[in-house]
Design a protein around this motif. Structure first.
Motif: not given
Length: 315
Positions: A187-191, A214-220, A227-228
């Motif tokens: 799995r990739n980091a976003f998954n 997806f929006d939350d991942w963009g502003i993380l 870590t991911y």
């Protein structure tokens, strides 16, 4: 003489009447055009000839089939008939479900399959006869259906059939790989981030949840993202190690067709080295060539001996 407000009202009403008249004329023209187009068939649609067109655009052709025709579709194909076992299954499924409502569907299916195998031939015969009659009727319907197909519809049907076969083949291969115990992909980091926060994400549907994540991942923050990313790297190492051991097992049992293409090419290159140089094959070739040469030389000698024997007999 009219006042300012009265003059404005009169001019506004005149403009409104003029606009309504123009709109009614436009609607009449559209209605006439639609009626004329509805009366035309695809075969009767006129084409502009080169003589009626200007010299600059004489090569262009215009037809109603290009402008108004939709994507070609194939008429409904006759449905395949039910087999004898499926007919028996449908009859028994209702009975067993009433008798045992707590049984799972898989257990009911397994039980009906065992009963069908144990049934004598005279009990199976009514189902087999009904299935054969339906199959014969299906063949006749398919023949009539194919006779009425146009060449374009046949092409569309062939393309759809090829797509279905390719999809079925890929799903069968995927099922086989799962049964053979192929490891899951890394799995990739976003998954990884999505799997951890999917339940708490905002939205009712899966699509809405995915968009919010997806929006939350963009502003993380980059520190949390790291870590991911590290977890994804560890999962990649896990996948490579598991795939290596799994591919070795597949090679041992003779299923080299299931391993990755890159590993398959490496195996092809290593095989000649493991087998050693082809010395024995050269010896075989030389022995075969010598045998052929000896046969060629032996054949003329035998011919000479035969001719000498004939001449002696005649003398």
């Amino acid at each position: 003489m009219l006042g300012g407000e009265e003059g404005i009202a009169v001019s506004g009403s005149a403009e409104l009447r003029c606009f309504s008249a123009m709109a009614s004329l436009l609607l009449r023209g559209i209605g006439t055009l639609v009626k004329s187009l509805a009366g035309l068939s695809c075969g009767q649609a006129p084409r502009c000839s080169s003589s009626s067109l200007p010299s600059g655009i004489s090569s262009l052709q215009f037809s109603s089939t290009r402008c108004f025709s939709e994507r070609p579709t194939v008429r409904d194909h006759p449905k395949r008939p039910l087999s004898a076992y499926i007919r028996y299954f449908m009859d028994q499924h209702v009975i067993l479900h009433k008798q045992h409502p707590d049984l799972k569907r898989t257990e009911i299916t397994r039980k009906i399959g065992q009963e069908w195998k144990a049934l004598p031939d005279f009990v199976k015969e009514p189902y087999i006869v009904a299935a054969n009659a339906e199959r014969q009727k299906y063949k006749e319907e398919v023949k009539i259906y194919e006779d009425h197909l146009t060449p374009l519809e046949k092409k569309v049907q062939k393309a759809e059939r090829q797509q279905k076969l390719a999809k079925r083949k890929s799903s069968r291969k995927r099922r086989e790989l799962i049964n053979m115990g192929k490891p899951k992909r890394a799995r990739n980091a976003f998954n990884i981030f999505m799997s951890e926060h999917f339940q708490d994400a905002s939205g009712m549907k899966a699509k809405e949840k995915f968009k919010s994540l997806f929006d939350d991942w963009g502003i993380l923050e980059s520190s949390r993202k790291q870590t991911y990313i590290q977890l994804a790297e560890d999962d990649k190492i896990r996948y490579e190690n598991e795939m290596k051991s799994w591919e070795e097992q597949m090679i041992e049992i003779g299923r080299e067709d299931l391993i990755r293409l890159k590993q398959r090419n490496k195996l092809k290159k290593l095989r000649p080295i493991l087998k050693g140089p082809k010395v024995a094959s050269k010896k075989k070739k030389t022995s075969v060539s010598r045998l052929k040469q000896s046969r060629k030389t032996a054949e003329p000698n035998e011919g000479r001996k035969a001719r000498s024997r004939i001449s002696r007999h005649e003398e």
